[in-house]
Design an enzyme around this catalytic site. Structure first.
Site, mmCIF file in Angstrom:
data_model
loop_
_atom_site.group_PDB
_atom_site.id
_atom_site.type_symbol
_atom_site.label_atom_id
_atom_site.label_comp_id
_atom_site.label_asym_id
_atom_site.label_seq_id
_atom_site.Cartn_x
_atom_site.Cartn_y
_atom_site.Cartn_z
ATOM 1 N N HIS A 102 -37.580 -40.556 -138.819
ATOM 2 C CA HIS A 102 -37.682 -41.207 -140.012
ATOM 3 C C HIS A 102 -36.310 -41.242 -140.589
ATOM 4 O O HIS A 102 -35.276 -40.600 -140.370
ATOM 5 C CB HIS A 102 -38.306 -40.368 -141.102
ATOM 6 N N HIS A 104 -34.412 -41.624 -144.329
ATOM 7 C CA HIS A 104 -34.422 -41.466 -145.986
ATOM 8 C C HIS A 104 -33.696 -42.592 -146.666
ATOM 9 O O HIS A 104 -32.751 -43.019 -146.234
ATOM 10 C CB HIS A 104 -33.449 -40.090 -146.499
HETATM 11 P P1 5GP Z 1 -35.484 -34.116 -142.370
HETATM 12 O O1 5GP Z 1 -36.687 -33.886 -141.125
HETATM 13 O O2 5GP Z 1 -34.900 -35.693 -142.250
HETATM 14 O O3 5GP Z 1 -34.565 -33.180 -142.597
HETATM 15 O O4 5GP Z 1 -36.285 -34.363 -143.645
HETATM 16 C C1 5GP Z 1 -37.755 -34.345 -143.645
HETATM 17 C C2 5GP Z 1 -38.224 -34.632 -145.134
HETATM 18 O O5 5GP Z 1 -39.508 -34.735 -145.164
HETATM 19 C C3 5GP Z 1 -37.766 -33.926 -146.061
HETATM 20 O O6 5GP Z 1 -36.876 -34.587 -146.942
HETATM 21 C C4 5GP Z 1 -39.074 -33.308 -146.897
HETATM 22 O O7 5GP Z 1 -38.910 -33.160 -148.310
HETATM 23 C C5 5GP Z 1 -40.154 -34.366 -146.319
HETATM 24 N N1 5GP Z 1 -41.472 -33.844 -146.297
HETATM 25 C C6 5GP Z 1 -41.896 -32.569 -145.579
HETATM 26 N N2 5GP Z 1 -43.021 -32.413 -145.559
HETATM 27 C C7 5GP Z 1 -43.837 -33.555 -146.214
HETATM 28 C C8 5GP Z 1 -45.052 -34.159 -146.351
HETATM 29 O O8 5GP Z 1 -45.876 -33.449 -146.139
HETATM 30 N N3 5GP Z 1 -45.016 -35.309 -147.077
HETATM 31 C C9 5GP Z 1 -44.106 -36.094 -147.480
HETATM 32 N N4 5GP Z 1 -44.261 -37.216 -148.038
HETATM 33 N N5 5GP Z 1 -42.819 -35.745 -147.314
HETATM 34 C C10 5GP Z 1 -42.549 -34.435 -146.366
#
Ligand code: 5GP
Length: 140
Positions: A102, A104
């Site tokens: 993903h 951001h």
């Molecule tokens: P990363 O893996 O890049 O650190 O971030 C994962 C992102 O996913 C985080 O910013 C977190 O807030 C978001 N996130 C975690 N669980 C969920 C979810 O159930 N739904 C959504 N829409 N975002 C999520």
């Protein structure tokens, strides 16, 4: 490390848990981050399963970045932002917490600091409103 189909974004793609969708096409999905670091913080994911950038099919990367560009422009306009931060983490050591690739997309304004990366869960009504603003800017 292999792809684990039980990750939360795979569940969103399968429709097993809800999201505040802003954009979808054949290859990608974009939706609001539930713990936004900035108002309008969205996530863009490829539908093709990959853990992160390191194991992704280059075709999935291309489709994902085309959607990132669309969503970034729409979010910038929708939130009257001056810039947009694009961020992407690979593996836990680099800050990755959800193991489906993903990107951001965070609208930024001068002097407005980002909230913490794993901060508070936002109000769903607010996320729904923010998603609607981005969809409107996308002309959807
Ligand atoms: P990363 O893996 O890049 O650190 O971030 C994962 C992102 O996913 C985080 O910013 C977190 O807030 C978001 N996130 C975690 N669980 C969920 C979810 O159930 N739904 C959504 N829409 N975002 C999520």
């Amino acid at each position: 490390m292999s792809y684990d189909t039980s990750n939360i974004f795979a569940k969103i793609l399968r429709g097993e848990i809800p999201c505040h969708k802003v954009y979808e096409d054949e290859h990608t999905l974009a939706f609001m981050d539930v713990m936004p670091q900035a108002d309008g913080h969205a996530l863009v994911i490829p539908k093709m399963p990959s853990r992160n950038l390191l194991d992704a099919d280059p075709r999935a990367l291309g489709a994902m970045m085309a959607t990132v560009q669309k969503v970034a422009a729409a979010a910038k306009q929708a939130f009257g932002a001056e810039g947009v931060l694009i961020q992407q983490f690979n593996e836990a050591a680099a800050g990755q917490t959800v193991f489906h690739l993903h990107v951001h997309v965070m609208p930024r304004k001068t002097g407005v600091p980002l909230r913490p990366h794993t901060g508070a869960m936002a109000d769903h009504a607010v996320l729904a409103e923010h998603a609607a603003k981005i969809r409107a800017a996308l002309g959807a």
